[in-house]
Write a protein that holds these residues in place. Structure first.
Motif, short mmCIF file in Angstrom:
data_model
loop_
_atom_site.label_atom_id
_atom_site.label_comp_id
_atom_site.label_asym_id
_atom_site.label_seq_id
_atom_site.Cartn_x
_atom_site.Cartn_y
_atom_site.Cartn_z
N MET A 17 24.42 94.15 64.07
CA MET A 17 22.99 93.89 64.21
C MET A 17 22.62 92.51 63.71
SD MET A 17 19.89 93.74 62.43
CE MET A 17 20.20 94.64 60.91
N ASN B 138 17.94 97.16 70.84
CA ASN B 138 17.67 95.81 71.32
C ASN B 138 16.72 95.09 70.38
OD1 ASN B 138 17.55 93.56 73.02
ND2 ASN B 138 17.56 94.84 74.85
N THR B 139 16.47 93.83 70.72
CA THR B 139 15.56 93.01 69.92
C THR B 139 14.11 93.40 70.14
OG1 THR B 139 15.64 91.39 71.71
CG2 THR B 139 17.03 90.97 69.79
N TRP C 71 15.22 93.99 65.07
CA TRP C 71 16.10 94.79 65.93
C TRP C 71 15.72 96.26 65.81
CZ3 TRP C 71 19.91 92.63 69.01
CH2 TRP C 71 20.67 93.54 69.75
N LEU D 208 21.18 89.70 66.06
CA LEU D 208 19.83 89.23 65.77
C LEU D 208 19.83 87.72 65.55
CD1 LEU D 208 16.95 90.16 65.47
CD2 LEU D 208 17.43 90.76 63.09
#
Length: 278
Positions: free
Chosen positions: A63, A90-91, A80, A67
């Motif tokens: 992550m 996902n972002t 995230w 990120l």
């Protein structure tokens, strides 16, 4: 006449020779396509799938790496979001209003499903710097299909077994890795002010009480006025084609040293409060 015939023959030989030379030297088109497919590129799914992620995020290290990378691709990236056993991984973006990312992907490309984006009034950073209520929006397929794209998959929480086996949401920033425990899953109308980020303690308590009344489950998760909330919101067609209905999953931030449990303690709410649609 003989001279003309000789010239004609020579021209024919040149044409045939040229064609032969072309087929001999020209690349095999099928082979060329295969080479193109094998050659890594910026659009290689292993590096950059359509949703804009280099690779699946499974761990905290993944992550943070993702990120960090995504912030270089789009500085609007603020965190995230991951929900186990869904494709929500996902972002989260944030702009200066709540319209900019409605139909834009993480790469600011036109996309009817947009991206996951936070309310423009929310604050981010460490857990201490978060707003009392962090609101994240995402589109659904307007079919309430739990296998649909983006936040359509929030509808999986309407399935009791799924809700029991997935008690947490993971929303983190570069500054803090955070676990959120779900305490309400509900349908509502847009008159419910769950999209206010800067809540005082009285407003937060009132919001939590209303969310629990509307929730399709009674979660055994206490929430007090000093807790920080996470509200995930999407459209629904539960009540027909109305534009003022929403589906919301709400959770509270857990302490950094919190020990997670495997399943949620919940029972079905036999009479959840229904939207008023004033």
């Amino acid at each position: 006449m003989k001279k003309l015939l000789l010239i004609t023959v020579m021209l024919l030989l040149l044409v045939v020779g040229g064609i032969g030379a072309y087929y001999f030297m020209a690349p095999d088109l099928n082979a060329a396509v295969q080479v193109s497919q094998d050659k890594p590129s910026a659009k290689d799914p292993a590096k950059q799938p359509e949703i804009g992620v280099m690779k699946p995020v499974e761990t905290t290290a993944d992550m943070l790496e993702q990120l960090s990378y995504e912030r270089t691709q789009n500085p609007d990236t603020i965190g995230w979001l991951k929900i186990p056993n869904t494709e929500i991984n996902n972002t989260v973006l944030q702009s200066y209003n709540n319209v900019y990312y409605l139909r834009l992907s993480e790469r600011k490309e036109q996309d009817v499903f947009g991206c996951y984006f936070a309310d423009y009034t929310c604050s981010f950073g460490t857990r201490e710097e978060l707003s009392p209520n962090t609101i994240i929006y995402g589109h659904s397929d307007l079919k309430d299909n739990p296998d649909g794209r983006r936040f359509s998959q929030l509808l999986r929480f309407t399935q009791e077994e799924f809700a029991k086996n997935n008690p947490y949401i993971y929303f983190s920033t570069m500054q803090d890795q955070m676990v959120w425990q779900i305490f309400a899953v509900f349908y509502t109308d847009t008159d419910m002010n769950y999209i206010k980020s800067d809540l005082n303690e009285q407003e937060l308590t009132g919001l939590v009480e209303e969310a629990k009344r509307k929730s399709i489950y009674h979660y055994d998760v206490p929430v007090d006025s000093k807790d920080k909330l996470l509200s995930l919101s999407t459209c629904t067609v539960k009540y027909g084609d109305r534009k003022d209905q929403r589906f919301v999953v709400m959770a509270k931030l857990m302490p950094a040293d919190y020990v997670q449990v495997d399943t949620a303690s919940l029972t079905v709410n036999p009479n959840p409060e229904q939207p008023s649609f004033n």
